[in-house]
Design a protein around this motif. Sequence first.
Motif, PDB file in Angstrom:
ATOM      1  N   GLY A 189      58.602  71.525  88.694  1.00  0.00           N
ATOM      2  CA  GLY A 189      57.170  71.333  88.645  1.00  0.00           C
ATOM      3  C   GLY A 189      56.438  72.229  89.616  1.00  0.00           C
ATOM      4  O   GLY A 189      57.049  72.954  90.393  1.00  0.00           O
ATOM      5  N   ARG A 206      52.629  65.887  96.308  1.00  0.00           N
ATOM      6  CA  ARG A 206      52.164  65.984  94.918  1.00  0.00           C
ATOM      7  C   ARG A 206      52.075  64.588  94.325  1.00  0.00           C
ATOM      8  O   ARG A 206      53.049  63.836  94.337  1.00  0.00           O
ATOM      9  N   ASP A 207      50.907  64.236  93.814  1.00  0.00           N
ATOM     10  CA  ASP A 207      50.699  62.966  93.119  1.00  0.00           C
ATOM     11  C   ASP A 207      50.484  63.267  91.643  1.00  0.00           C
ATOM     12  O   ASP A 207      49.725  64.177  91.303  1.00  0.00           O
ATOM     13  N   GLY A 208      51.110  62.501  90.789  1.00  0.00           N
ATOM     14  CA  GLY A 208      50.928  62.769  89.362  1.00  0.00           C
ATOM     15  C   GLY A 208      51.467  61.653  88.500  1.00  0.00           C
ATOM     16  O   GLY A 208      52.167  60.747  88.969  1.00  0.00           O
ATOM     17  N   GLN A 209      51.100  61.711  87.232  1.00  0.00           N
ATOM     18  CA  GLN A 209      51.612  60.769  86.242  1.00  0.00           C
ATOM     19  C   GLN A 209      52.517  61.504  85.278  1.00  0.00           C
ATOM     20  O   GLN A 209      52.187  62.596  84.819  1.00  0.00           O
ATOM     21  N   GLU A 210      53.664  60.913  84.980  1.00  0.00           N
ATOM     22  CA  GLU A 210      54.659  61.544  84.118  1.00  0.00           C
ATOM     23  C   GLU A 210      54.984  60.630  82.943  1.00  0.00           C
ATOM     24  O   GLU A 210      55.173  59.420  83.132  1.00  0.00           O
ATOM     25  N   TYR A 226      55.192  60.207  93.386  1.00  0.00           N
ATOM     26  CA  TYR A 226      54.711  60.597  94.715  1.00  0.00           C
ATOM     27  C   TYR A 226      55.809  61.441  95.349  1.00  0.00           C
ATOM     28  O   TYR A 226      56.840  60.926  95.773  1.00  0.00           O
ATOM     29  N   ASN A 267      59.052  57.313  92.468  1.00  0.00           N
ATOM     30  CA  ASN A 267      58.463  57.275  91.136  1.00  0.00           C
ATOM     31  C   ASN A 267      58.417  55.820  90.670  1.00  0.00           C
ATOM     32  O   ASN A 267      59.457  55.219  90.375  1.00  0.00           O
ATOM     33  N   HIS A 319      45.466  60.660  80.277  1.00  0.00           N
ATOM     34  CA  HIS A 319      46.349  59.848  81.103  1.00  0.00           C
ATOM     35  C   HIS A 319      46.477  58.449  80.499  1.00  0.00           C
ATOM     36  O   HIS A 319      45.791  58.106  79.527  1.00  0.00           O
TER      37      HIS A 319
END
Length: 450
Positions: free
Chosen positions: A101, A239-243, A270, A311, A430
Amino acid sequence: MIAKAILPSVSLLALSLPTPVLAQAGTSAAPDQPAEPQADDVVVIGIRASIEASLRQKRKSDMVSEVITAQDIGKFPDKNVADSLGRLTGVNVVTGSAAAGGFGENQSVSIRGTDPELNLTLLDGHSLATGDWFVLDQANGGRSFNFSMFPSEIVGSLEVYKSAQADIPEGGIGGTINVHSRMPLDLPSGTVNVTAQQAYNDLSDTWKPQVSAIASWKNASGTLGLLAAGFYEARSFRRDGQELLGYATQEDFNGTGKTVAYPALIGAAYFTQERIRKGGTVTLQGKPSDTLEVVATGLYTRMSANNANANSMAWTSKLVQDNSTPGTPGYALGDYTTAEYQGITYLTSAAWSASGAGGLPAFGRVQDDIFRTAFSSTFNGTLDATWRPADGLTAHGTVGYTKGRGETTSSSAWESYWSTGMSYAFRGKHAEVTYPGLPNDPTSAAYLDN
């Protein structure tokens, strides 16, 4: 005569005229008196000199290529060497591999739309081995080079070849990038350059240092030179994100007789990482005559890339399989919606309570916490000799050794489960996820019941 005040605005086109033309004022000098110079020499430096050198190098090339030349020691058009490559036509930069990523710094390049794994990176014409710090990239392998391993101080110019040529090593399907390091005989003797900077990452809220130094020496005759450089850089990433971790299908969903596709896991990731890059390079250049030149170089760079990944995932696959069949004790499904797209029925929203009809728990949340100690490194040693015994005749010999390592030296992890139920709904790009069995306060003691 030309006023000095307007000299900085002289264009490169004017500088390229074969015969300089100087304006004269007043009467000409007497025959028995030497003519006085009418204007000082114009020396182009900075960005204009960089552009001029790049264009000159590109014109001399017989193939389709792009060139970037540093303005001065460590002064590329951008902070990152990969960013500078992204300014070239047909070259795109990416912040990370497909598996690892992206991050805040560009590190890999794509030429003419091909995957970075299909490009070849050279250092002064020699193959350059590299390794990957991320565990999935280590398993997959590849040839993509991480340009964040290169400090700009040691790079003099960059060439991107978009077509094949006999004297370039094969293997670059998309293209080949040749990194030219600085040579001691090209710099004034006694050149010393030290750079110290601080970088701030707003997500991790940390300041980290970057220090590099280069020193160059050559003898008075310009036949022997030595250059040494060292560098240290620390970076703190978050890094913050939705997977959406894959899709699965369920036949006869909720007894409807329909097969639906649903996101197997919806993760709130996270990711944090501490990177430390350090290394150095040494170049010894000898030119005992106009016909012979010998260059020996050594480069070592290592980046420790310890990272942690937490996660928290909506366990859709568990709920669909165990809690979505009417009449069973585990049935906990409430309202849901579906949508058709290209002949496939997707579960676009659904809600499950925290426990099933028979009081059985509905496990709606699973969390993975993984801690890895990892690094990547590159070593490169080369020896080049060029002999030009006559006009039009050149003999070139080269030998080198390169080694790249990417390793995860240790890894620890645990997994937690919550009987919380779960609901999700797609909203634009999202998914909104809630857990009815958990309070909104993440510091609540209920989060320890897993």
